[in-house]
Scaffold this motif. Structure first.
Motif, PDB file in Angstrom:
ATOM      1  N   GLY A 121       0.810  -1.219   0.000  1.00 20.94           N
ATOM      2  CA  GLY A 121       0.000   0.000   0.000  1.00 20.94           C
ATOM      3  C   GLY A 121       0.841   1.266   0.000  1.00 20.94           C
ATOM      4  O   GLY A 121       2.063   1.234   0.181  1.00 20.94           O
ATOM      5  N   GLU A 122       0.180   2.397  -0.199  1.00 18.77           N
ATOM      6  CA  GLU A 122       0.848   3.691  -0.138  1.00 18.77           C
ATOM      7  C   GLU A 122       0.646   4.273   1.259  1.00 18.77           C
ATOM      8  O   GLU A 122      -0.487   4.419   1.714  1.00 18.77           O
ATOM      9  N   HIS A 123       1.740   4.572   1.926  1.00 17.77           N
ATOM     10  CA  HIS A 123       1.666   5.121   3.280  1.00 17.77           C
ATOM     11  C   HIS A 123       2.517   6.383   3.360  1.00 17.77           C
ATOM     12  O   HIS A 123       3.618   6.448   2.800  1.00 17.77           O
ATOM     13  N   ASP A 124       1.993   7.366   4.027  1.00 20.78           N
ATOM     14  CA  ASP A 124       2.693   8.641   4.182  1.00 20.78           C
ATOM     15  C   ASP A 124       3.628   8.547   5.387  1.00 20.78           C
ATOM     16  O   ASP A 124       3.283   8.966   6.499  1.00 20.78           O
ATOM     17  N   VAL A 125       4.806   7.954   5.155  1.00 21.04           N
ATOM     18  CA  VAL A 125       5.790   7.797   6.228  1.00 21.04           C
ATOM     19  C   VAL A 125       7.134   8.336   5.738  1.00 21.04           C
ATOM     20  O   VAL A 125       7.369   8.487   4.530  1.00 21.04           O
ATOM     21  N   GLN A 205       5.133   2.913  18.417  1.00 22.41           N
ATOM     22  CA  GLN A 205       5.077   4.271  17.861  1.00 22.41           C
ATOM     23  C   GLN A 205       5.150   4.285  16.331  1.00 22.41           C
ATOM     24  O   GLN A 205       5.254   5.348  15.730  1.00 22.41           O
ATOM     25  N   GLY A 206       5.140   3.100  15.716  1.00 23.13           N
ATOM     26  CA  GLY A 206       5.145   3.029  14.262  1.00 23.13           C
ATOM     27  C   GLY A 206       6.511   3.058  13.617  1.00 23.13           C
ATOM     28  O   GLY A 206       6.619   3.072  12.380  1.00 23.13           O
ATOM     29  N   TYR A 213       8.612  -0.585   5.879  1.00 24.87           N
ATOM     30  CA  TYR A 213       7.991  -0.080   4.650  1.00 24.87           C
ATOM     31  C   TYR A 213       9.038   0.561   3.747  1.00 24.87           C
ATOM     32  O   TYR A 213       9.048   0.336   2.522  1.00 24.87           O
ATOM     33  N   ALA A 214       9.944   1.335   4.335  1.00 27.24           N
ATOM     34  CA  ALA A 214      11.005   1.963   3.538  1.00 27.24           C
ATOM     35  C   ALA A 214      11.893   0.913   2.886  1.00 27.24           C
ATOM     36  O   ALA A 214      12.288   1.053   1.716  1.00 27.24           O
TER      37      ALA A 214
END
Length: 262
Positions: A121-125, A205-206, A213-214
């Motif tokens: 998916g696309e995640h704003d991280v 905390q993600g 993901y990176a």
């Protein structure tokens, strides 16, 4: 222990063989011997079970089971290690029957999970770039996993011996040490995540999700099509993270050790 994914009926043996082969390249043992289709993996300097175990790779290879187990045990003793047998879906049931009959103990079940990177998916991280500084990564990994600093030479050698291209991903706070780390190994159209660890003060905390993901995005940009990883079945926090990324169970494996070995 985590419940099995009910969507998994019988594992695909061709997929298991491919994932086993790529995992061996991603976490290479210092010494590998073959007895028929049994692989005897030994690494004198590092205690990881994945690089110190016997793995049967052909369900039809059932000759002289006890004799071969004894032979493998002698090889382990020569390395100063207690033997463990790694049971995957490729292990002949007859071998497992012998282990049970001889009072071996089953322990440490793990799940191999996979993700089609087209479905990432696309995640704003925040993005993270990989490092090639093995010494720095090893120091951080040992700290994050609360392991003996004396293991640094062995872990550094193990990572150095990874043949496929790999990225060492780290999150650090200046003056406060490492926060999270993971290895991403890109092997043709497959990529594996290994050694993910997050400091106790930053869990929940993600950060682990962001770094994983990176790493997966980095591998996808390099041409990887599918990602894989291995996680202990009772690690609920890690399983939740990986499922959030989209990973699903492919198969399970466990270890066996002889009676009397703690």
């Amino acid at each position: 222990m985590a419940e099995a994914d009910q969507s998994i009926a019988q594992p695909s043996l061709p997929q298991v063989r491919r994932l086993e082969a790529v995992s061996f390249r991603a976490w290479p043992a210092a010494s590998v011997h073959y007895d028929g289709s049994w692989q005897v993996r030994l690494t004198g300097g590092h205690p990881s079970k994945r690089v110190n175990c016997v793995v049967a790779l052909d369900r039809s290879d059932t000759r002289d089971i006890r004799l071969r187990l004894e032979k493998a045990q002698r090889k382990f003793l020569s390395y100063g290690r207690e033997m463990v047998f790694r049971e995957t879906p490729l292990a002949p049931p007859q071998v497992v029957d012998v282990l049970r009959e001889d009072a071996w103990h089953r322990f440490d079940e793990s799940i191999v999970m996979v993700l089609d990177l087209a479905n990432l998916g696309e995640h704003d991280v925040m993005d993270h770039l990989p490092s090639q500084d093995i010494g720095r990564f090893v120091d951080a990994s040992l700290t994050l996993q609360n392991e003996d600093p004396a293991l640094k030479p062995a872990l550094a050698e193990l990572i150095t011996n990874i043949k496929p291209p790999s990225g060492l991903f780290l999150v650090e706070v200046p003056g406060n040490g490492p926060v999270a780390g993971v290895i991403c190994v890109h092997d043709n159209d497959l990529t594996g995540l290994l050694q993910l660890a997050v400091s106790e003060s930053h869990r929940g905390q993600g950060v682990g999700f962001e770094l994983s993901y990176a790493a997966l995005r980095w591998a996808r940009l390099r041409g990887a099509k599918m990602a894989w990883l291995q996680v202990q079945a009772d690690n609920g926090a890690a399983l939740a993270l990986y499922r959030k990324l989209g990973f699903q169970e492919a198969y399970r494996y466990c270890y066996w050790r002889p009676e009397g070995v703690p």
